[in-house]
Every structure is written in C-alpha cells, then in structure tokens.
Write an enzyme that holds these catalytic residues in place. Structure first.
Site, mmCIF file in Angstrom:
data_model
loop_
_atom_site.group_PDB
_atom_site.id
_atom_site.type_symbol
_atom_site.label_atom_id
_atom_site.label_comp_id
_atom_site.label_asym_id
_atom_site.label_seq_id
_atom_site.Cartn_x
_atom_site.Cartn_y
_atom_site.Cartn_z
ATOM 1 N N THR A 240 0.888 -1.237 0.097
ATOM 2 C CA THR A 240 -0.297 0.093 0.047
ATOM 3 C C THR A 240 1.179 1.654 0.402
ATOM 4 O OG1 THR A 240 -0.213 0.416 2.109
ATOM 5 C CG2 THR A 240 -1.947 -1.295 1.136
ATOM 6 N N LYS A 241 2.314 1.162 0.336
ATOM 7 C CA LYS A 241 3.125 2.681 0.364
ATOM 8 C C LYS A 241 3.297 3.423 -1.198
ATOM 9 C CE LYS A 241 3.859 1.730 5.078
ATOM 10 N NZ LYS A 241 2.924 0.321 5.204
ATOM 11 N N THR A 242 3.484 4.017 -1.218
ATOM 12 C CA THR A 242 4.335 5.337 -2.330
ATOM 13 C C THR A 242 4.934 3.907 -3.434
ATOM 14 O OG1 THR A 242 5.558 6.125 -0.665
ATOM 15 C CG2 THR A 242 3.435 7.803 -0.241
#
Length: 378
Positions: free
Chosen positions: A185-187
């Site tokens: 889910t991270k950038t």
C-alpha cells in the site's frame, strides 16, 4: 466485494515492472543479486546518501538500525504512540523499552517540545524514532537539536515518507539512519520490502552483514569464490531480486506518483473543506508524500463507524490510521498505560478516517469519493 468496489489502496504496477520481473525470472537469479544492487544504488542516489541497503521489510530495517547504533537490553527509545506496532516492537526485539511521547494535534507527528521535556526527565534514553506520519516530515530541527544535546541517536521511521522534503532536504538525509517501507500500500510498492539509508559507513557495514545471517559475503558476492565467514549472529532480512525488479521502476515513478497523490489530496481538500470535518494540515517546513489522506470527523455530526459503514455500502473502502499503541493490549498492560496518558493521540484516533488515495485512481474515482462523503455529511 462487488466489481464496482473502490478499494482503500492499490499498487500501481505498469509494464515496466512486469517486464523487469520477467527478466529476473528468465535470468535464473531470484534472490539477492544484481537487481537488488542496482535498486540500492538508484535509491541512494535518489535520496542523496552514501549507503542504501535493501531489506525484506521496514520492520527488519528498523531492527537492524537499532542494533547498529548499539541499542541493548535495558535501554530506552523514545517514539510516538500514534504509529503501527512495528515501530515499537523492534525496540523490544533488543530487550529495550519504548518511551511514548504524545503527538502534535495538527501534524500527528511526535511533539518535539514534549520530546525535549521527556529527555530531560527520563534516564537511559539512547535513541529517538520519529515517525513521519502519512508522508509529512516531523519537525526535525528541534528533534535533532534535542538528540545532540542529550547524545542520543535518531532513527527515522519513513515508512510513509517517500518522497518527502524537510526544509528542502530529502527525508533520509537527516538523522543517523532512515528506514522506508515498500509494503503493497505504500508510495513505492514491492509487495513486501524496505530500504535503509545512512551516511555512516560503519552502520552500513554492520547492517549489511546482519541482514543475511551475519555472513561476511552474500551469495552474489560468493559467485566467484565459495568462501565466507560468519562474524555475527545475524538475521534473514535480505531483499529478493524479484522484489527489487519492481522497486527499480517504482522508484523511477516516485515523483510522478507523488504529484498524482498531491492532485488527489488537493481535490479532496478543495471539495470537502466546507463540511463538518477537519482536513489534513500541511506544515510549511515539509512537502508531503500523501501516503495517507486522513480526515477527522465531527463526532457531534456522525459516528465514525456509521460513516465507514455508509462509505462501504456505497462501494468505497476506507481505513483508520492508527489505533494508538497505548490502547493495544500488549503495550497497555506491559507499561501500565491508560487511554488518557496521551490525550492528543487518543482524540485524533477517535475521529480519524483515511480516504482512498493512490496514483492510479481516476478523476471519476476521486469524484465518487467526494460525492459520497458530501452525501453522508450533508
């Protein structure tokens, strides 16, 4: 889940990543190897540090960082209660104890002035782990000043903060060691994974050895020679080349991803700021990676669970970041903590909802979220 459900978060994977993974599979080198080394070199250049070490999670990176700076049983490490449990659990891995300091009510980052006061009265503090919540930098100058005054190290939890600037400097080039997350889910997403950044060659060498069983040479380095030596009791924390293959191209898109996240954040802000809620605050000293867009509801208008249920019924995923650690059974019971011990973190948590935000959201997706939030709160 219906086909029209808009998830809270999705990784944005293109043909470049897919082709690089296929190339890795065809190469026959799947574990730590040439792709991992390329990813590390690219990342170090991007952040502006001398050393970047790829690991299999941010949690692993934080553990290695604390070990490298010499945290031992009985030591104390200051951090925020408003974070995921991994930030604090790595302190316990080494037999040390976390000391929680409440957060700033606007940024949700650790309050640097309460931090300074805590350092003044608590003995045995050896390190600080500031958490750059949602992608906005902590106010690092007073934190670093306090660290210097009390001779403690700074390990930054930058799981949310790629790319984030603090007063024009990239997060990753500020403290002693910085650790990033590449969770799905991270950038920047590699599925599972993380990166450690540091300017200190001794820390880098120590962490490099410990991330793979304490061996003096990894498999890739031993390609032309069989010999190695175990010089420390290490861990199995290395990144695979398959994950690094994703990371190479995700990193190349990091700035464009951030620009799209910022566009979405601006759309939310401009279209929700007349409603009974509080929109995210952005400090003038920090850029924002916009890993999260966290609104705070007016509980006199609507109950949070009702809001989340009505969003889900409309096919829109949301989340809550975070349940403060002092409310969690382990931390509460071990350190005899009470809900009111950290009143700002408690208040923020009680009203917080994270809206969907990720680069491959379309404008129609964003409009759909805005329309539903307005419908519920109007």
């Amino acid at each position: 889940m219906n086909d029209n459900f808009l998830p809270f978060a999705l990784p944005c994977i293109g043909e470049e990543e897919i082709n690089e993974v296929v190339d890795t599979l065809k190469s026959g080198w799947l574990t730590t190897g040439p792709k991992t080394k390329r990813f590390q070199n690219d990342f170090a250049q991007f952040v502006g540090v001398d050393h970047a070490l790829a690991v299999n999670s941010c949690t692993a990176g934080l553990h290695l960082a604390l070990e490298a700076i010499g945290i031992q049983a009985g030591d104390k490490v200051i951090t925020s209660p408003y974070t995921f449990t991994a930030t604090a659990e790595v302190i316990r891995y080494l037999g040390a104890d976390p000391v929680f300091v409440d957060i700033d009510p606007q940024t949700f980052n650790i309050d640097p002035y309460q931090l300074a006061a805590t350092l003044d009265i608590v003995d045995g503090v050896k390190a600080i782990i500031p958490v750059h919540f949602a992608g906005q930098a902590c106010d690092m100058d007073p934190i670093l000043e306090s660290a210097a005054e009390f001779s403690v190290k700074v390990v930054e939890d930058a799981a949310h903060a790629l790319p984030t600037l603090y007063k024009g400097r990239m997060v990753g080039s500020l403290g002693d060691i910085t650790v990033y997350s590449f969770y799905v889910t991270k950038t920047l997403a590699t599925g599972e994974g993380g990166m450690i950044a540091t300017a200190n060659p001794e820390y880098a060498e120590r962490m490099s050895i410990l991330r793979l069983h304490g061996m003096s040479r990894d498999v890739f380095d031993r390609n032309s020679s069989w010999h190695y030596d175990v010089v420390a009791p290490g861990f199995k924390y290395n990144m695979t080349d398959m994950a690094a293959a994703l990371g190479i191209h995700q990193l190349q898109k990091a700035e464009s991803f951030q620009q799209r996240r910022a566009e979405i954040a601006n759309l939310y802000t401009n279209n929700l700021n007349d409603l009974p809620l509080t929109i995210p605050y952005q400090a003038d000293y920090s850029s924002h990676a916009w890993h999260l867009y966290v609104i705070q509801l007016d509980l006199a208008t609507i109950d949070r669970n009702t809001f989340i249920e009505r969003m889900a019924a409309a096919g829109i995923g949301t989340s809550v970041h975070f349940i403060p650690l002092h409310l969690q059974t382990y931390w509460r019971d071990r350190y005899d903590l009470k809900a009111e011990d950290f009143p700002v973190a408690l208040d923020v948590y009680n009203r917080a909802v994270s809206l969907p935000i990720y680069p491959c959201m379309s404008d129609d997706d964003v409009d759909r979220v805005i329309t539903q939030v307005r419908t519920i709160l109007k």
